[in-house]
Enzyme design. Structure first.
Site, mmCIF file in Angstrom:
data_model
loop_
_atom_site.group_PDB
_atom_site.id
_atom_site.type_symbol
_atom_site.label_atom_id
_atom_site.label_comp_id
_atom_site.label_asym_id
_atom_site.label_seq_id
_atom_site.Cartn_x
_atom_site.Cartn_y
_atom_site.Cartn_z
ATOM 1 N N TYR A 46 19.550 -25.898 -89.332
ATOM 2 C CA TYR A 46 19.476 -24.681 -90.141
ATOM 3 C C TYR A 46 20.580 -23.697 -89.774
ATOM 4 O O TYR A 46 20.829 -23.428 -88.605
ATOM 5 C CB TYR A 46 18.099 -24.040 -89.957
ATOM 6 C CG TYR A 46 17.998 -22.626 -90.494
ATOM 7 C CD1 TYR A 46 18.128 -22.378 -91.853
ATOM 8 C CD2 TYR A 46 17.795 -21.556 -89.637
ATOM 9 C CE1 TYR A 46 18.041 -21.092 -92.353
ATOM 10 C CE2 TYR A 46 17.707 -20.262 -90.116
ATOM 11 C CZ TYR A 46 17.837 -20.042 -91.474
ATOM 12 O OH TYR A 46 17.766 -18.756 -91.963
ATOM 13 N N ILE A 100 15.915 -24.338 -84.967
ATOM 14 C CA ILE A 100 17.293 -24.818 -84.941
ATOM 15 C C ILE A 100 17.500 -25.964 -85.923
ATOM 16 O O ILE A 100 18.604 -26.158 -86.445
ATOM 17 C CB ILE A 100 17.674 -25.266 -83.510
ATOM 18 C CG1 ILE A 100 17.694 -24.061 -82.574
ATOM 19 C CG2 ILE A 100 19.031 -25.964 -83.488
ATOM 20 C CD1 ILE A 100 18.000 -24.413 -81.133
ATOM 21 N N GLU A 101 16.441 -26.702 -86.221
ATOM 22 C CA GLU A 101 16.582 -27.879 -87.081
ATOM 23 C C GLU A 101 16.332 -27.544 -88.550
ATOM 24 O O GLU A 101 17.242 -27.166 -89.266
ATOM 25 C CB GLU A 101 15.663 -28.989 -86.571
ATOM 26 C CG GLU A 101 16.061 -29.440 -85.162
ATOM 27 C CD GLU A 101 15.229 -30.582 -84.624
ATOM 28 O OE1 GLU A 101 15.173 -31.630 -85.308
ATOM 29 O OE2 GLU A 101 14.636 -30.434 -83.546
ATOM 30 N N MET A 102 15.096 -27.604 -89.039
ATOM 31 C CA MET A 102 14.837 -27.331 -90.448
ATOM 32 C C MET A 102 14.336 -25.907 -90.679
ATOM 33 O O MET A 102 14.428 -25.380 -91.791
ATOM 34 C CB MET A 102 13.856 -28.366 -91.006
ATOM 35 C CG MET A 102 14.440 -29.783 -90.976
ATOM 36 S SD MET A 102 13.274 -31.105 -91.364
ATOM 37 C CE MET A 102 13.117 -30.912 -93.135
#
Length: 365
Positions: A113, A155-157
């Site tokens: 993200y 940090i990811e989705m």
């Protein structure tokens, strides 16, 4: 040692190796692990390999002992490829675990993200159903728990679970799909069912019928002479002490640097591995032993993702884990064996995702 004593050692060793999945590696076990790899004294390489490894079954295993329905698998596939589960509607599970690229993404660390970089290399999703736990540090007990982690990870989705449910409920086609997949539930669109459906689909992503599988099943011509020499080295040098079982890894934890600590480019000092999960000092720089299935398809290597050459990765493992300087010829033979771990890749048709409607929640900017 008498013949009866030798027989007892072999019998006990065989049972020990068959139960290797689920080991928790500790420093006190290092000696016995190395002893296990050097005391197996079978004249026949195939018989010895069968004590250490198992072929991947042609039919994927059922999660929790319950066969998945076609509706569950299809829903899970849609959600796996669904970018609207991310905050900006541009990242899906497949972004970091690309089925067409060995189940990984070919980056040292993945991009999440808002362009943020993850802290570790994305492990392959292929054959992950056979792992003792998920993620490099084993923080997820199974595929279901793993499936929900990246969606909510900032940090990811970057999508909180409640918003993920709101997003899916805002797409009529998904509401219908959840009703079909979970017909006995009054309110089927839940985060728990999002996790479950993705996990069910991921559980189908196995790669059977590798040359090594055919070898284990009795076809001694499935491996070349060079690959067999590589397998012999893999066992005799001690690689199979940690990389064993159905996934040739994935069944235990081990410190990176058993004999000699690698450089900081391979072992970043600020990533303490499993210590961050358990809080135990003994778990500092301990990581889940990765599977070597399809390893030639998934560079770069190690949790840092800083090694692009499999030759270098094998050599580093020799010095850091085994205390052995592997010569170029031995490395080449071991890699010849590792190539035989590439199985038939999943053939997945990209799903047609249900369209958004005017009331569907919008992506973040």
């Amino acid at each position: 040692m008498s013949m009866s004593s030798t027989s007892s050692v072999k019998t006990g060793l065989a049972a020990h190796l068959r139960s290797s999945i689920g080991w928790t590696f500790r420093a006190t076990a290092i000696g016995s692990c190395f002893l296990a790899s050097t005391t197996v004294a079978q004249d026949n390489l195939l018989d010895e390999a069968r004590l250490l490894f198992s072929p991947i079954p042609k039919v994927p295993p059922a999660l929790d002992g319950k066969p998945a329905t076609p509706e569950e698998i299809e829903l899970g596939k849609m959600l796996y490829f669904e970018p609207r589960l991310s905050k900006t509607h541009n990242i899906s599970c497949n972004s970091c675990h690309q089925i067409g690229r060995g189940g990984a993404d070919g980056r040292p660390t993945s991009i999440g993200y808002n362009g943020q970089r993850g802290g570790r290399n994305a492990p392959t999703v292929l054959n992950s159903v056979f792992g003792t736990a998920q993620f490099w540090d084993g923080r997820a007990a199974d595929l279901k728990e793993q499936a929900g982690g990246p969606i909510a990870n900032p940090i990811e989705m970057g999508t909180p679970p409640a918003h993920a449910v709101e997003e899916i409920k805002g797409i009529p086609g998904y509401v219908e799909a959840f009703v079909k997949a979970f017909p006995d539930e009054v309110n089927p669109v839940t985060y728990n069912n999002i996790e479950k459906a993705i996990a069910v689909f991921e559980g189908t992503l196995t790669t059977p019928d590798a040359p090594f599988d055919r070898y284990l099943e009795g076809d001694e011509n499935a491996l070349t002479d060079e690959a067999k020499e590589g397998l012999r080295l893999f066992v005799d040098k001690g690689c199979s002490s940690c990389h064993n079982g159905i996934n040739v890894g994935g069944g235990m934890y081990a410190p990176f640097g058993v004999v000699e600590k690698p450089g900081s480019e391979f072992l970043p000092p600020n990533d303490k591995g499993r210590l961050q999960v358990t809080g135990k000092l003994d778990d500092a720089y301990v990581f889940k032993v990765p599977t070597l299935r399809n390893v030639t398809l998934t560079p770069p290597y190690f949790h840092s993702g800083n090694v692009w050459d499999l030759k270098q990765a094998v050599a580093v493992m020799g010095t850091t884990q085994l205390g052995t300087e592997l010569g170029a010829e031995d490395v080449a033979k071991i890699i010849a064996f590792l190539r035989t771990l590439t199985g038939v890749q999943p053939q997945v048709t990209y799903p047609i995702l249900p369209p958004s409607v005017p009331t569907t929640p919008r992506p973040a900017h």
